[in-house]
Design a protein around this motif. Structure first.
Motif, PDB file in Angstrom:
ATOM      1  N   ALA A  21       0.833  -1.202   0.000  1.00 48.47           N
ATOM      2  CA  ALA A  21       0.000   0.000   0.000  1.00 48.47           C
ATOM      3  C   ALA A  21       0.869   1.254   0.000  1.00 48.47           C
ATOM      4  CB  ALA A  21      -0.920   0.007   1.216  1.00 48.47           C
ATOM      5  N   THR A  46      -6.268   8.580  -3.378  1.00 45.49           N
ATOM      6  CA  THR A  46      -6.831   7.238  -3.515  1.00 45.49           C
ATOM      7  C   THR A  46      -6.888   6.764  -4.965  1.00 45.49           C
ATOM      8  OG1 THR A  46      -9.102   8.061  -3.692  1.00 45.49           O
ATOM      9  CG2 THR A  46      -8.288   7.571  -1.474  1.00 45.49           C
ATOM     10  N   LYS A  86     -16.974   4.228  -5.731  1.00 46.62           N
ATOM     11  CA  LYS A  86     -16.219   2.967  -5.582  1.00 46.62           C
ATOM     12  C   LYS A  86     -15.925   2.331  -6.934  1.00 46.62           C
ATOM     13  CE  LYS A  86     -17.508   2.016  -0.852  1.00 46.62           C
ATOM     14  NZ  LYS A  86     -18.485   1.335   0.027  1.00 46.62           N
ATOM     15  N   LYS A 134     -13.015   4.244  -8.249  1.00 46.11           N
ATOM     16  CA  LYS A 134     -11.828   3.754  -7.532  1.00 46.11           C
ATOM     17  C   LYS A 134     -11.346   2.430  -8.143  1.00 46.11           C
ATOM     18  CE  LYS A 134      -9.134   2.866  -3.783  1.00 46.11           C
ATOM     19  NZ  LYS A 134      -7.840   3.546  -3.565  1.00 46.11           N
ATOM     20  N   ASP A 180      -7.674   1.984  -9.488  1.00 43.54           N
ATOM     21  CA  ASP A 180      -6.827   1.293  -8.508  1.00 43.54           C
ATOM     22  C   ASP A 180      -7.418  -0.065  -8.166  1.00 43.54           C
ATOM     23  OD1 ASP A 180      -4.961   0.775  -6.498  1.00 43.54           O
ATOM     24  OD2 ASP A 180      -6.077   1.917  -4.987  1.00 43.54           O
ATOM     25  N   GLN A 209      -6.316  -1.804  -5.097  1.00 46.63           N
ATOM     26  CA  GLN A 209      -6.562  -1.082  -3.838  1.00 46.63           C
ATOM     27  C   GLN A 209      -5.280  -0.797  -3.058  1.00 46.63           C
ATOM     28  OE1 GLN A 209      -9.960  -0.410  -2.715  1.00 46.63           O
ATOM     29  NE2 GLN A 209     -10.609  -1.077  -4.739  1.00 46.63           N
ATOM     30  N   PRO A 266      -5.061   3.312   1.131  1.00 49.43           N
ATOM     31  CA  PRO A 266      -6.197   2.558   1.692  1.00 49.43           C
ATOM     32  C   PRO A 266      -6.602   3.098   3.071  1.00 49.43           C
ATOM     33  CG  PRO A 266      -4.165   1.289   1.815  1.00 49.43           C
ATOM     34  CD  PRO A 266      -3.863   2.497   0.979  1.00 49.43           C
TER      35      PRO A 266
END
Lengths: 463, 463
Positions: B63, B201, B443, B446, B450, B453, B457
């Protein structure tokens, strides 16, 4: 498709569905370049009806072409020739719903005509600053879908900057209510930004909350001869240094524009004699008194050494100056076919762009006439080309002219569409001049919002 | 993770990777509410290095927490406590790359400190108008990622409105170059809008092209006592009607703020005696001369019937007025823990919001003190609550206070985060106050940008 039409008729009132020859006016674009055909025209009266129509289309896999005033200059609002698509006209959702003077916002339906929105703002002593030639017939939904610009962008921004909230019917038929009237709202991704400028390919804008501004009471207008585009950019920055953001418009006009106006629109007042090679139309606006502001503009122009500046002495004269600027497209129409480009480059690159692009066009076509004018303050030019030799076929030169112009735009870090969008006209150029990574991201976003590809197919993208 | 760190060390120079106790300052947020831990801090020097680091993380499923000046007020830039994430600090990419005075743009690296960007603009006789308390330490990338606001939004907009182009390293490690300096560009979806306000994000902002404005030479500043928030809104619209967009700031300050300042910051000048229930700090800016503008402001305030208006007679006095406004957060810190809210409502709803929310808080906590102040001109208040009874546990009341405040915000069509973003602090509230359709669309976006994820995060979303 009979079942589809029956269901559509069931959803809407008698005036809500047009078929056959009643659809004709909706199937041809403003520039008469795209003759399409439609299954029908649906004319819902509410967001709920729009949602019902979209759901029906989704169930039947019928393509939807959202349409406002049908004033797109890129064929963005007309269907293809297959006759398989439904035109979804917002023209009956034309109400101004609320003017909130304390919040400086106006809430309108997507089918509201721009001039009506301006008038409603003015009645509340506020300014809705979007302004362009089609103000009397274009509708807010289309203006938002193309992120339209106009003559006041220098000071107030494009439709994007004027938008605080949207309601959108998604391709699924769900209604997204993002009708917020907030100037600050940092709660996750700003979804409305995707719909503004998406040309109906992601959903149908049904309502909007737009920004209002204090209504200026003073205006000062001048037509100023300048030696060349470099002098025009210098003048822009000089005037801004003196009076800041009172400069609301700064329009460039080239000598061939004046010549064309004299020939095709002889009844207009033609104030310059002899004609200058270049001129700018400057407008300041402010509170207070027009005479004071005009004196201020006169002083600035004097200090900047502008010997050939015509100052409008009253609002009628100011209107006359603007009529010249606004009649350039009409003069072109009367002259015949021209190949039009709505391009932008960084403002400081305008002189070099004009030089180089003009040079290359003259090399390719020694009878090319370039009609260059537009919103210098935003780096946005309408750059139109015609040939005096009328023997060549309609639009025959267009691919070559486009290649020259758009390559030159790209060389100067510009955009092939400043304020008119992509529509059908420029989708092949978009595929060429936007990089593949960007196009891939756009298509992925399209896939999220419209997986069945029913929203305005054949616009923006080539596949 | 040894392999990962070895590879990271291989990609960057010796100063490019921090581990162990050297990461401490990067792992604690500015308000000291979120103590995280990191695998390491990567400090790349170029977009190419950022891309290499992101590619490495993508390969290892590590991450990434992008970090600028680590001044987030919502824990948006600090990692969780697992120690599994890499902090990607942009602090070494801190250069102003170009000031283009003709185009009124400035191109900067994401790690450039806001104050340095302001100074570079000023050196070219231009204004970069973003301004807030952390200007000396926050960095442009973070300001963009949170769409930060500040005291000049009324006139110039948020970071979003100040942004023309971005370069972003995507979660795939690809570099998207959208570094355009155009005011008009309608070529498909406006991708940069997704990254502005996405709090790291969706990708890592590495460079930006930002708007500049003419540098104002005149300023006029006044502290004006008003009877109540309704009078403050009336004054705002009255002053705007008279002087238009010369109004650059319009800040509301309530009596408890003045009391707290007197108690905790006694060395500041305290100009009001007796203290007013409410006051506004008005700033005008323009070209020309400050004395002329100050006279104009005095006249407007006189016409508007403001009997208790203090006009700054010089820039030192103006600075004193601003120091009062700017020291309110510091005075609060000295007083002890307060529960903070950065909210917005439509400007006209501010009086009703203040009334009703204050009433409900007093009902729930009869010792509640409300420190309300902020950017009235944009409808943005910093609405902070503390209790005089200090026996209750740190933040024990926070859930109940938040519920009261945010419900009241929702009732007045407002936003639970005006200019600070969501980060970790408000993600549960976001899930509650944004509608499910919006959250689902966010979402999905997102997921496009990504899918693994790995980008920041635990921020914005709860899962």
């Amino acid at each position: 498709m009979k079942i589809f039409l029956d269901e559509l008729n069931y959803l809407l009132d008698a005036a809500g569905v047009l078929t056959g020859k009643d659809t004709a006016a909706y199937c041809l674009d403003q520039r008469r370049r795209y003759q399409g055909a439609a299954l029908a025209v649906a004319r819902p009266r509410s967001s709920t009806e729009v949602a019902a129509v979209v759901q029906l289309c989704a169930r039947h896999g019928v393509a939807i072409v959202p349409q406002g005033g049908n004033t797109s200059l890129c064929g963005g609002a007309t269907p293809d020739a297959s006759g398989a698509a439904l035109i979804l006209s917002l023209e009956r959702m034309n109400q101004v719903l609320e003017v909130d003077a304390d919040n400086n916002t106006i809430t309108v339906e997507a089918g509201a005509v721009l001039a009506d929105v301006q008038a409603a703002a003015r009645a509340a002593n506020r300014l809705f600053p979007a302004e362009w030639a089609a103000a009397g017939s274009c509708r807010i939904g289309g203006a938002l879908a193309t992120n339209a610009g106009g003559v006041n962008v220098l000071r107030y921004g494009n439709m994007r900057e004027l938008t605080l909230g949207l309601e959108v019917v998604l391709a699924s038929g769900e209604i997204w209510n993002g009708l917020r009237g907030l100037r600050k709202d940092n709660t996750g991704y700003d979804l409305k930004q995707l719909f503004v400028g998406s040309e109906g390919t992601l959903g149908v804008i049904t309502r909007a909350v737009l920004r209002l501004y204090p209504l200026p009471t003073a205006h000062a207008t001048a037509l100023v001869a300048v030696d060349d585009p470099t002098a025009a950019v210098d003048l822009l920055r000089g005037v801004q240094a003196a009076v800041g953001d009172r400069v609301t418009s700064f329009e460039l006009i080239s000598r061939p524009c004046f010549e064309l106006l004299a020939k095709q629109c002889p009844n207009l007042p033609h104030p310059f004699s002899p004609l200058p090679e270049w001129a700018v139309l400057v407008e300041l606006s402010d509170g207070g008194d027009s005479h004071v502001l005009t004196d201020q503009l006169a002083e600035v122009l004097h200090i900047m050494g502008c010997d050939h500046a015509l100052l409008a002495q009253n609002s009628r004269q100011a209107k006359d100056f603007w009529r010249l600027r606004e009649h350039i497209p009409e003069a072109q129409r009367r002259e015949g076919v021209s190949i039009k480009h709505d391009i932008s480059v960084p403002v400081g690159n305008i002189p070099a762009f004009l030089n180089e692009c003009g040079h290359q066009l003259q090399l390719a076509f020694n009878d090319a006439v370039i009609i260059a004018f537009g919103h210098l303050g935003d780096g946005n030019l309408h750059y139109n080309v015609f040939r005096t030799d009328k023997t060549s076929a309609l639009y025959a030169d267009e691919p070559m002219v486009n290649d020259i112009v758009y390559s030159c735009v790209a060389d100067h870090n510009g955009s092939i569409s400043a304020e008119h969008g992509i529509g059908q006209l420029k989708r092949h150029h978009l595929a060429k001049y936007r990089n593949p990574l960007e196009l891939a991201l756009m298509k992925k976003i399209k896939q999220v919002f419209d997986p069945a590809q029913i929203m305005n197919p054949g616009k923006v993208f080539i596949d």
